[in-house]
Write a protein that holds these residues in place. Sequence first.
Motif, PDB file in Angstrom:
ATOM      1  N   ASN A  62      61.585  57.058  20.801  1.00  0.00           N
ATOM      2  CA  ASN A  62      60.184  57.249  21.175  1.00  0.00           C
ATOM      3  C   ASN A  62      59.661  58.472  20.434  1.00  0.00           C
ATOM      4  N   ASP A  64      56.720  59.499  20.115  1.00  0.00           N
ATOM      5  CA  ASP A  64      55.694  60.242  20.861  1.00  0.00           C
ATOM      6  C   ASP A  64      56.324  61.411  21.608  1.00  0.00           C
ATOM      7  N   ASP A  68      55.722  65.462  21.247  1.00  0.00           N
ATOM      8  CA  ASP A  68      55.421  66.339  22.383  1.00  0.00           C
ATOM      9  C   ASP A  68      56.365  67.540  22.412  1.00  0.00           C
ATOM     10  N   ASP A 336      44.442  62.114  19.832  1.00  0.00           N
ATOM     11  CA  ASP A 336      45.065  60.948  20.485  1.00  0.00           C
ATOM     12  C   ASP A 336      44.908  61.006  22.001  1.00  0.00           C
TER      13      ASP A 336
END
Length: 529
Positions: A62, A64, A68, A336
């Motif tokens: 992942n 994303d 982060d 985003d």
Amino acid sequence: MKTYAQKYLPLIIGSALAIGVILGGMLNFGGGTKNPLSSNAKKEKLNRLIDYIDYEYVDSVNTDSIVDVTVNSILTNLDPHSTYIPKRNYEDVAQNMKGDFVGIGINFYKINDTIAVIRPLSGSPSEKAGIEAGDRILYANNIPLFNQELDNDSLTHFLKGKVNSEVTLKVFRKGEKDLLEFQVKRDHIPIKSVDAAYMLSTNLGYIKVNRFAETTYDEFNASAEALLKEGAKNLVLDLRDNGGGYIEQATQIADEFLKKDQLILFTKNKNNSVKETFSTKGGKFENSKVYVLINENTASASEVIAGALQDNDVGTIIGRRSFGKGLVQREMDLGDGSAVRLTVARYYTPTGRSIQRPYTNGNQDYFKDYEKRYRNGELESRDSIHVNDSLKFKTPKGKIVYGGGGIIPDIFVPKDTDFNFESLKYMLRSGVMDRFIFSELEKDRLYYKSLSLKEFSENFEITDVMLEDYIEYLRSFNFDYKTNKYKPLLKRYLKATIAQQLFGSNAMERIINQEDLMVKKVLEQINPN
């Protein structure tokens, strides 16, 4: 001999409060958002790495979450208050600072998988529709809300919606044979930042502010107007445990105490560009005595007010040294749905002092400052406050003030660091007492509903039976409360919690403050004999 828990619970509680301060401090931002995008090798390097992981790495990842983690890691190496807001959290954070949301306006608990109404908010759609404290909301638009294993966020989702949209609620009410049905039209529900506003004496008003959101100055202004009509000549401004927020809201409130063209604060960015903020004419309390209450969790925008008044020789600051957060953040959109709040400047009080605590030893050390204050005795004795003589400043009237870490009060009030006192404060503010009190009110709703605020305040007393029932309730959580020394305080806190559920936060704070040491110190200043 103290147990391990007794020895360290004050530190745990203080650290939890400090986290609230830090989160509030993160929201101390202002100004517009710039987007200085430019292509360079460093950005290309990161982009390529993410692409390689996306398309070539042996396992599915992942990316994303990688982004982060990367963003958080970068910000952690900058300063303690630059922060990343992921897309999933952005709406809640923005809503909290906006000062309202769209819904039906109830406080509730989830009890036995059912929404139990603590109280409808005053003037809310639910109150207007006839929802009452103690009601159980079983259906929303015929969707069952009970026995669904839904968390509070999911339950709230069914009650929120667009402005003027309607929701049909089916409610169980004790004493009613059938379910009651209510049509409730959703509306804007304020998230209040003024917890209390009332008269402490015939000419002394009191206002407690819990944070600085978009609506805070308007709330403060409305409260001040009401107190002035009641005869307020002077004011107590309670900023204890206020972690900050929008600087602009704080400067507007500070303006109400300062005469025209007095400096409130100035900010300085990396290019040494200075922006000054001055007071205007016509402040409501320009010629009043003002007392500002602060403690170790007073931070950021709250310190702007305390520093502005202290440096202009206006009013009296009472309490303990404030948190020490003097960095300004600006929110920047990451494209985003997420955002970063990046430190873009430092702010300075009118005498030129920065009250930002040092963070050169890293964020972990910075966030543990409460523990250091506890250990070195600063919370109990003014003489234990360490100051840097090289950061000494002088106000127009010659008073010495210090930079380098928080606002030092004019009048020091020690903190009671006893384990049992700390426990009581924690139970009061964390909601531990709330569920017990809700159950007590459920035993006789008709009686409690019949009480006026005046009758409750003057005549209602917590019985020894209720006190012992609460202590027994604590034992179910493996906490054995035995200290007789604080039983009168425990009774007052239980009564304050009942007041909150019946009448709201204003009634609650009024009862809490009856024996509050800082409020007593204010009254001593006004009536020294």
